[in-house]
Design an enzyme around this catalytic site. Sequence first.
Site, PDB file in Angstrom:
ATOM      1  N   TYR A  56       0.726  -1.192   0.177  1.00  8.26           N
ATOM      2  CA  TYR A  56       0.327   0.043  -0.042  1.00  8.26           C
ATOM      3  C   TYR A  56       0.833   1.400   0.012  1.00  8.26           C
ATOM      4  O   TYR A  56       0.055   2.271  -0.098  1.00  8.26           O
ATOM      5  CB  TYR A  56      -0.662  -0.146   1.131  1.00  8.26           C
ATOM      6  CG  TYR A  56      -2.581  -0.835   0.796  1.00  8.26           C
ATOM      7  CD1 TYR A  56      -2.640  -2.248   0.779  1.00  8.26           C
ATOM      8  CD2 TYR A  56      -3.644  -0.079   1.233  1.00  8.26           C
ATOM      9  CE1 TYR A  56      -3.872  -2.894   0.759  1.00  8.26           C
ATOM     10  CE2 TYR A  56      -4.326  -0.720   1.406  1.00  8.26           C
ATOM     11  CZ  TYR A  56      -4.343  -2.457   0.840  1.00  8.26           C
ATOM     12  OH  TYR A  56      -5.660  -2.912   1.171  1.00  8.26           O
ATOM     13  N   ASP A  66     -12.136  -9.345   5.628  1.00  4.32           N
ATOM     14  CA  ASP A  66     -13.234  -9.247   4.774  1.00  4.32           C
ATOM     15  C   ASP A  66     -14.642 -10.563   4.050  1.00  4.32           C
ATOM     16  O   ASP A  66     -14.829 -10.886   4.312  1.00  4.32           O
ATOM     17  CB  ASP A  66     -13.428  -8.189   3.226  1.00  4.32           C
ATOM     18  CG  ASP A  66     -13.326  -7.216   2.942  1.00  4.32           C
ATOM     19  OD1 ASP A  66     -13.055  -6.178   3.837  1.00  4.32           O
ATOM     20  OD2 ASP A  66     -13.679  -6.651   1.754  1.00  4.32           O
ATOM     21  N   ASP A 122      -6.560  -6.839   4.148  1.00  7.21           N
ATOM     22  CA  ASP A 122      -6.931  -6.215   3.468  1.00  7.21           C
ATOM     23  C   ASP A 122      -8.211  -7.911   2.760  1.00  7.21           C
ATOM     24  O   ASP A 122      -9.606  -7.209   3.807  1.00  7.21           O
ATOM     25  CB  ASP A 122      -6.683  -5.113   2.967  1.00  7.21           C
ATOM     26  CG  ASP A 122      -7.646  -5.144   2.119  1.00  7.21           C
ATOM     27  OD1 ASP A 122      -9.004  -4.314   1.977  1.00  7.21           O
ATOM     28  OD2 ASP A 122      -7.943  -4.965   1.019  1.00  7.21           O
ATOM     29  N   ASP A 143      -2.551 -17.959   0.999  1.00 10.10           N
ATOM     30  CA  ASP A 143      -3.850 -18.579   0.436  1.00 10.10           C
ATOM     31  C   ASP A 143      -4.016 -20.042   0.661  1.00 10.10           C
ATOM     32  O   ASP A 143      -5.396 -19.805   0.754  1.00 10.10           O
ATOM     33  CB  ASP A 143      -2.889 -18.966  -1.548  1.00 10.10           C
ATOM     34  CG  ASP A 143      -1.696 -20.195  -1.410  1.00 10.10           C
ATOM     35  OD1 ASP A 143      -1.257 -20.103  -0.509  1.00 10.10           O
ATOM     36  OD2 ASP A 143      -1.229 -21.111  -2.189  1.00 10.10           O
ATOM     37  N   LYS A 187       3.363 -15.523   1.669  1.00 10.04           N
ATOM     38  CA  LYS A 187       3.920 -15.597   0.807  1.00 10.04           C
ATOM     39  C   LYS A 187       4.873 -16.333   0.925  1.00 10.04           C
ATOM     40  O   LYS A 187       6.145 -15.666  -0.005  1.00 10.04           O
ATOM     41  CB  LYS A 187       2.884 -15.338  -0.594  1.00 10.04           C
ATOM     42  CG  LYS A 187       1.200 -15.288  -1.229  1.00 10.04           C
ATOM     43  CD  LYS A 187       0.899 -17.048  -0.849  1.00 10.04           C
ATOM     44  CE  LYS A 187       1.455 -17.262  -2.042  1.00 10.04           C
ATOM     45  NZ  LYS A 187       0.910 -18.695  -2.773  1.00 10.04           N
TER      46      LYS A 187
HETATM   47  C1  IPM Z   1     -10.093  -1.535   4.183  1.00 10.79           C
HETATM   48  C2  IPM Z   1     -10.290  -0.823   2.850  1.00 10.79           C
HETATM   49  C3  IPM Z   1      -8.859   0.075   2.653  1.00 10.79           C
HETATM   50  C4  IPM Z   1      -8.207  -0.841   2.485  1.00 10.79           C
HETATM   51  C5  IPM Z   1      -9.521   0.697   1.711  1.00 10.79           C
HETATM   52  C6  IPM Z   1     -10.626   1.330   1.545  1.00 10.79           C
HETATM   53  C7  IPM Z   1      -8.559   2.254   1.537  1.00 10.79           C
HETATM   54  O1  IPM Z   1     -11.035  -1.890   1.902  1.00 10.79           O
HETATM   55  O2  IPM Z   1      -9.657  -0.748   5.319  1.00 10.79           O
HETATM   56  O3  IPM Z   1      -9.950  -2.672   4.601  1.00 10.79           O
HETATM   57  O4  IPM Z   1      -7.732  -1.117   1.632  1.00 10.79           O
HETATM   58  O5  IPM Z   1      -7.289  -0.663   3.520  1.00 10.79           O
HETATM   59 MG    MG Z   2     -10.535  -3.846   3.146  1.00 12.20          MG
END
Ligand code: IPM
Ligand code: MG
Length: 355
Positions: A141, A253, A249, A225, A192
């Site tokens: 990032y 999710d 990230d 993975d 990884k």
């Molecule tokens: C998160 C979001 C952010 C990230 C984005 C909005 C920059 O997806 O906080 O998980 O990728 O960190």
């Molecule tokens: Mg995210």
Amino acid sequence: MTKTLLLLPGDGIGPEVTAQAARVVDRLNTHHGLDVTTATARFGGAAIDADGVPLTAETLAQAKASDAVLMGAVGGPQWAKQAYDKRPEAGLLALRAGMNVFANLRPAKCFAALADASSLKREIVDGLDILFVRELTGGVYFGEPRGIEDLGNGERRGVNTHVYTSSEIRRVARVAFDLAKHRSGRVASAEKANVMEAGLLWREEVQALRDADYPHIELTHILADNAAMQLVKAPRQFDIILTDNLFGDILSDAAAMLTGSLGMLPSAALGEAGTPGLYEPIHGSAPDIAGQGVANPCASILSLAMGLRYSLGRPDLADAVESAVAAALDGGARTRDIGGMLATAAMADAVLAHL
Ligand code: IPM
Ligand code: MG
């Protein structure tokens, strides 16, 4: 002593859900002995429209001078065509970097009342309680060089750099190990290492820190993975998952969906002891439902709870807020994302009723 909380509602559903968390602050102030004053500042796309940048120097300074920051969400289609450094998301990255909040705690906890809202069978997710510790201010990032260059022959080249130093790895690993002492004592570290040097360094540094300072922690290493596969196969094998910015990230999710809804999950981003934490729901700005008053405020309210625990010195009230959310769910309160009909404010009413 009075503590300060800066609200950064941001874009999309951010303002709607943050307003409900602010109601919880008010209630705690008036009825439960909390002493927190709030201020609000523009952030993300809202700041781009008003100030030309997603995060002004003043807002960053205000964030760093607060005890805690509660963010809503950033981004939306109207800003998606801007250059990267002018996008709402760039403001979020600048805020994380500027506050130096390198350790992102993302609990993926399945509330008993919501086990049937998961995409997996109840018997696989019931009682799920994973804590991600995601590195938040390094990796791909932030790595340099980055950019899109024109090669002049009709080709373009996009570059991002995945880079970690040993101290960046160790400081976030330390957070995971310290938290593990109060949980099961187990940490799974995901990278990884089979294809990336930075992943190999990650594995070696995490192991070295464990061997030197945390001999009682049970550390395992898992390829990212495989971690993704295990998360949807047998997620309860995990307690703490320590991982880098990008894998964190993605994996968080995936884990969020196991718990029923992205709309339920909070996060805390922490830096060195004594510095303010940044608290945010992990859901995004959800432009498709923004402005309708139907978003789930629980992730924002639970993010506030994490702020009470880690930055505002009131772990007792954090427990009370978390219990109130669980009780509201047990009582059948549901927004649309978790299979109900309640509006955003009505869901918060249900939580407040149990506080
Ligand atoms: C998160 C979001 C952010 C990230 C984005 C909005 C920059 O997806 O906080 O998980 O990728 O960190
Ligand atoms: Mg995210």
